[in-house]
Design a protein around this motif. Structure first.
Motif, PDB file in Angstrom:
ATOM      1  N   UNK A  13     -16.618  -0.583  -0.468  1.00 12.10           N
ATOM      2  CA  UNK A  13     -17.171  -1.703  -1.227  1.00 12.10           C
ATOM      3  C   UNK A  13     -16.062  -2.482  -1.928  1.00 12.10           C
ATOM      4  N   UNK A  14     -15.143  -1.770  -2.562  1.00 14.18           N
ATOM      5  CA  UNK A  14     -14.054  -2.421  -3.279  1.00 14.18           C
ATOM      6  C   UNK A  14     -13.156  -3.197  -2.325  1.00 14.18           C
ATOM      7  N   UNK A  15     -12.830  -2.605  -1.189  1.00 14.80           N
ATOM      8  CA  UNK A  15     -11.968  -3.273  -0.207  1.00 14.80           C
ATOM      9  C   UNK A  15     -12.630  -4.547   0.313  1.00 14.80           C
ATOM     10  N   UNK A  16     -13.895  -4.483   0.621  1.00 15.30           N
ATOM     11  CA  UNK A  16     -14.605  -5.676   1.116  1.00 15.30           C
ATOM     12  C   UNK A  16     -14.681  -6.758   0.049  1.00 15.30           C
ATOM     13  N   UNK A  17     -14.920  -6.363  -1.200  1.00 13.30           N
ATOM     14  CA  UNK A  17     -14.968  -7.337  -2.293  1.00 13.30           C
ATOM     15  C   UNK A  17     -13.616  -8.011  -2.484  1.00 13.30           C
ATOM     16  N   UNK A  18     -12.544  -7.244  -2.405  1.00 11.63           N
ATOM     17  CA  UNK A  18     -11.209  -7.825  -2.549  1.00 11.63           C
ATOM     18  C   UNK A  18     -10.915  -8.823  -1.432  1.00 11.63           C
ATOM     19  N   UNK A  19     -11.273  -8.478  -0.209  1.00 15.59           N
ATOM     20  CA  UNK A  19     -11.043  -9.398   0.912  1.00 15.59           C
ATOM     21  C   UNK A  19     -11.901 -10.651   0.798  1.00 15.59           C
ATOM     22  N   UNK A  20     -13.079 -10.503   0.217  1.00 15.94           N
ATOM     23  CA  UNK A  20     -13.958 -11.666   0.035  1.00 15.94           C
ATOM     24  C   UNK A  20     -13.404 -12.592  -1.051  1.00 15.94           C
ATOM     25  N   UNK A  21     -12.916 -12.022  -2.149  1.00 17.13           N
ATOM     26  CA  UNK A  21     -12.390 -12.825  -3.257  1.00 17.13           C
ATOM     27  C   UNK A  21     -11.028 -13.432  -2.936  1.00 17.13           C
ATOM     28  N   UNK A  22     -10.180 -12.675  -2.247  1.00 16.37           N
ATOM     29  CA  UNK A  22      -8.810 -13.102  -1.958  1.00 16.37           C
ATOM     30  C   UNK A  22      -8.536 -13.004  -0.457  1.00 16.37           C
ATOM     31  N   UNK A  23      -9.118 -13.889   0.343  1.00 18.60           N
ATOM     32  CA  UNK A  23      -9.020 -13.734   1.805  1.00 18.60           C
ATOM     33  C   UNK A  23      -7.608 -13.900   2.372  1.00 18.60           C
ATOM     34  N   UNK A  24      -6.777 -14.743   1.793  1.00 12.30           N
ATOM     35  CA  UNK A  24      -5.458 -14.978   2.351  1.00 12.30           C
ATOM     36  C   UNK A  24      -4.356 -14.156   1.712  1.00 12.30           C
ATOM     37  N   UNK A  25      -4.705 -13.290   0.786  1.00  7.82           N
ATOM     38  CA  UNK A  25      -3.711 -12.554   0.007  1.00  7.82           C
ATOM     39  C   UNK A  25      -3.190 -11.310   0.726  1.00  7.82           C
ATOM     40  N   UNK A  26      -4.046 -10.641   1.451  1.00  7.35           N
ATOM     41  CA  UNK A  26      -3.693  -9.358   2.061  1.00  7.35           C
ATOM     42  C   UNK A  26      -3.165  -9.533   3.475  1.00  7.35           C
ATOM     43  N   UNK A  27      -2.288  -8.605   3.881  1.00  4.73           N
ATOM     44  CA  UNK A  27      -1.683  -8.644   5.213  1.00  4.73           C
ATOM     45  C   UNK A  27      -1.852  -7.284   5.884  1.00  4.73           C
ATOM     46  N   UNK A  28      -1.173  -7.096   7.012  1.00  8.87           N
ATOM     47  CA  UNK A  28      -1.229  -5.809   7.718  1.00  8.87           C
ATOM     48  C   UNK A  28      -0.209  -4.812   7.170  1.00  8.87           C
ATOM     49  N   UNK A  29       0.513  -5.198   6.125  1.00 10.00           N
ATOM     50  CA  UNK A  29       1.528  -4.340   5.521  1.00 10.00           C
ATOM     51  C   UNK A  29       0.890  -3.494   4.414  1.00 10.00           C
ATOM     52  N   UNK A  30       0.823  -2.196   4.642  1.00  6.59           N
ATOM     53  CA  UNK A  30       0.181  -1.286   3.694  1.00  6.59           C
ATOM     54  C   UNK A  30       0.847  -1.310   2.327  1.00  6.59           C
TER      55      UNK A  30
END
Length: 69
Positions: A13-30
């Protein structure tokens, strides 16, 4: 018999919420995602933070794969 990874509901749930709020912020780099999650979410432990960052990385990889197809 192959088994998949089991992730707890709060991680997903938290991961999906973060991707919804900040769609361009995250990458494939762990490691980068780990730092972003630690800034954006008040986590109970390092393990939970890493689980969230790992699932975010997984979701980003899936989205990129779908975008190419």
């Amino acid at each position: 018999m192959l088994m998949g990874k089991i992730r707890i509901r709060v991680v997903k749930r938290t991961a999906r919420e973060l991707l919804e709020k900040y769609p361009g912020l995250f990458t494939r780099d762990f490691n980068q995602n780990k730092l972003l999650v630690s800034r954006l979410v008040e986590t109970q432990s390092k393990k939970v933070r890493n689980l969230i960052a790992g699932y975010v990385t997984h979701l980003v990889a899936i989205r990129e794969k779908k975008a190419k197809a």
